[in-house]
Design a protein around this motif. Structure first.
Motif, short mmCIF file in Angstrom:
data_model
loop_
_atom_site.label_atom_id
_atom_site.label_comp_id
_atom_site.label_asym_id
_atom_site.label_seq_id
_atom_site.Cartn_x
_atom_site.Cartn_y
_atom_site.Cartn_z
N GLU A 70 69.47 -22.00 83.07
CA GLU A 70 70.38 -21.11 84.01
C GLU A 70 70.70 -19.94 83.30
OE1 GLU A 70 73.81 -23.69 83.60
OE2 GLU A 70 72.95 -25.17 84.92
N VAL A 71 70.63 -19.77 81.94
CA VAL A 71 71.06 -18.43 81.40
C VAL A 71 69.77 -17.61 81.68
CG1 VAL A 71 70.97 -17.05 79.25
CG2 VAL A 71 72.34 -19.30 79.59
N VAL A 72 68.38 -17.94 81.58
CA VAL A 72 67.20 -17.16 81.68
C VAL A 72 67.20 -16.66 83.46
CG1 VAL A 72 64.82 -17.12 82.06
CG2 VAL A 72 65.68 -18.52 80.05
N ARG A 73 67.64 -17.60 84.48
CA ARG A 73 67.74 -17.16 85.58
C ARG A 73 68.60 -16.20 85.87
NH1 ARG A 73 67.68 -23.05 86.72
NH2 ARG A 73 65.46 -23.66 87.54
N CYS A 87 56.56 -11.39 88.78
CA CYS A 87 56.36 -13.03 88.70
C CYS A 87 57.52 -13.29 89.06
CB CYS A 87 55.82 -13.41 87.58
SG CYS A 87 56.90 -13.47 86.09
N ASP A 88 57.71 -14.81 89.46
CA ASP A 88 59.02 -15.39 89.71
C ASP A 88 59.60 -16.10 88.44
OD1 ASP A 88 57.52 -17.76 89.20
OD2 ASP A 88 57.66 -18.40 91.31
N VAL A 89 60.81 -16.54 88.50
CA VAL A 89 61.31 -16.94 87.05
C VAL A 89 60.62 -17.98 86.40
CG1 VAL A 89 63.02 -18.48 88.09
CG2 VAL A 89 63.50 -17.49 85.84
N ALA A 90 60.01 -18.70 87.40
CA ALA A 90 59.22 -19.94 86.87
C ALA A 90 57.82 -19.48 86.05
CB ALA A 90 58.79 -21.07 87.65
N GLY A 91 57.46 -18.48 86.39
CA GLY A 91 56.24 -18.03 85.63
C GLY A 91 56.44 -17.06 84.31
N SER A 205 58.96 -23.21 83.40
CA SER A 205 58.72 -24.41 84.38
C SER A 205 58.56 -25.73 83.45
CB SER A 205 57.69 -23.92 85.17
OG SER A 205 56.46 -24.10 84.65
N GLU A 206 58.16 -25.52 82.26
CA GLU A 206 57.70 -26.69 81.45
C GLU A 206 58.84 -26.95 80.58
OE1 GLU A 206 53.29 -26.45 80.77
OE2 GLU A 206 54.26 -24.97 79.63
N LEU A 207 60.04 -26.43 80.52
CA LEU A 207 61.10 -26.42 79.53
C LEU A 207 61.81 -27.68 79.77
CD1 LEU A 207 61.71 -24.69 76.99
CD2 LEU A 207 63.85 -23.88 78.39
N THR A 208 62.20 -28.11 80.91
CA THR A 208 62.81 -29.52 81.14
C THR A 208 62.17 -30.70 80.93
OG1 THR A 208 62.91 -29.16 83.18
CG2 THR A 208 64.83 -28.21 82.23
N SER A 209 60.68 -30.47 80.86
CA SER A 209 59.64 -31.66 81.07
C SER A 209 59.18 -31.82 79.62
CB SER A 209 58.99 -31.65 82.16
OG SER A 209 58.08 -30.38 81.94
N SER A 210 59.34 -31.18 78.88
CA SER A 210 58.71 -31.17 77.49
C SER A 210 59.51 -32.21 76.63
CB SER A 210 58.44 -29.62 76.83
OG SER A 210 57.81 -29.82 75.64
#
Length: 321
Positions: A70-73, A87-91, A205-210
């Protein structure tokens, strides 16, 4: 854009001079450090900030992966008003990731950290920092060029900052934080980009799944070895004797312990260096260090990751459901 760095190029044929911008720091009202540079011929922007500090005003309570997103977005959108993103935020890639785990109710934290600092890490360098106003060790740092793990007493951290500031108001605020965090020892793991990639968190994009908690736990226990049992010399000697016996080196107890005592006293063993090295490896493999001879006698304890507390060495922690 202010804070620019330029490369001045001279055309030796025409004599013309060209100024080329290589990097710059964006000066805006956003609470982020934003650096822009030309990297391998392409523009690149780097944001640096503390997510907990932006969310709550300080870093006493670590942010969750979802809160970081949320902060990064928000930062992405606000900086995008000044710079066009490619690039988009996920990239976005993760250049540095800090993970934290607190241990509460710790008694004699500086003494425990002092003892842990003498436990050898696995392929990591070790540094210790002592507060000039307190006995024992305030911080133990273990690091390589790709990651850094540190264990430190939160209250002493704030007290040292209070001692260095001139503002009476800020000094009082820091002392209040120190009182609130008395008995709290924090482990912080810092991963730079390559290590974050290996941990499965190289991009946003990997932050919440790692499995970030498993990564931090592995470094805490296996690389930094902050979960090792620390105790007075009597208990450690008994454990070392048992370890040597189980390893089939029981016949070498006298020579291994003798070499340990000689090393602690700084005395020449009077034997061939290779023989001394063999006995030295015996006691080191059993978990002894020369400084153990001078340690204060205490019951064996360890930092329990699951419980977030210091427990007796024989206890097995289990996280609450």
């Amino acid at each position: 854009m202010p804070g620019q760095r330029l490369t001045r190029l001279l055309n030796v044929v025409t004599g013309e001079v060209e100024d080329r911008v290589t990097s710059a720091r964006l000066a805006t009202t956003v609470p982020y450090r934003v650096d822009v540079q030309a990297w391998r011929g392409a523009p690149r922007a780097r944001l640096e900030f503390s997510a907990p500090r932006l969310l709550r005003g300080d870093n006493r309570c670590p942010a969750t992966p979802q809160e970081v997103l949320e902060v990064v977005r928000r930062a992405y959108d606000e900086v995008g008003e000044h710079l066009p993103w490619l690039c988009d935020v996920a990239g976005l890639s993760v250049e540095r990731l800090d993970l934290a785990r607190d241990f509460e109710g710790v008694v004699d934290g500086p003494l425990l950290l002092d003892e842990l600092s003498r436990v050898p890490a696995v392929r990591m360098g070790t540094q210790t920092f002592r507060s000039p106003e307190h006995s024992g060790t305030q911080t133990v740092v273990r690091e390589t060029t790709r990651h850094r793990g540190q264990l430190y007493c939160r209250d002493f951290h704030y007290l040292d900052r209070a001692r260095q500031t001139r503002s009476a108001e800020k000094k009082e605020h820091l002392r209040t934080l120190a009182a609130a965090d008395r008995g709290v020892v924090r482990f912080e793991l810092r991963l730079w980009h390559q290590q974050a990639v290996e941990a499965g968190a190289g991009s946003l994009s990997e932050l919440t799944s790692s499995p970030l908690e498993d990564v931090a736990k592995r470094f805490f226990l296996d690389r930094c070895r902050f979960g090792e049992v620390v105790a007075g010399p009597a208990s450690k000697l008994r454990q070392a004797a048992e370890a040597l016996t189980i390893a089939g080196a029981g016949k070498e107890l006298v020579t291994a312990f003798g070499q340990w005592a000689l090393d602690a006293l700084g005395l020449d063993p009077g034997r061939h260096p290779q023989t001394a090295s063999t006995y030295r490896r015996r006691y080191q493999g059993a978990g002894l260090t020369p400084s153990d001879l001078w340690a204060v006698e205490r019951a064996p304890v360890r930092f329990d990751w699951a419980l977030g507390r210091v427990v007796a060495a024989h206890s097995v922690g289990r996280a609450a459901a």
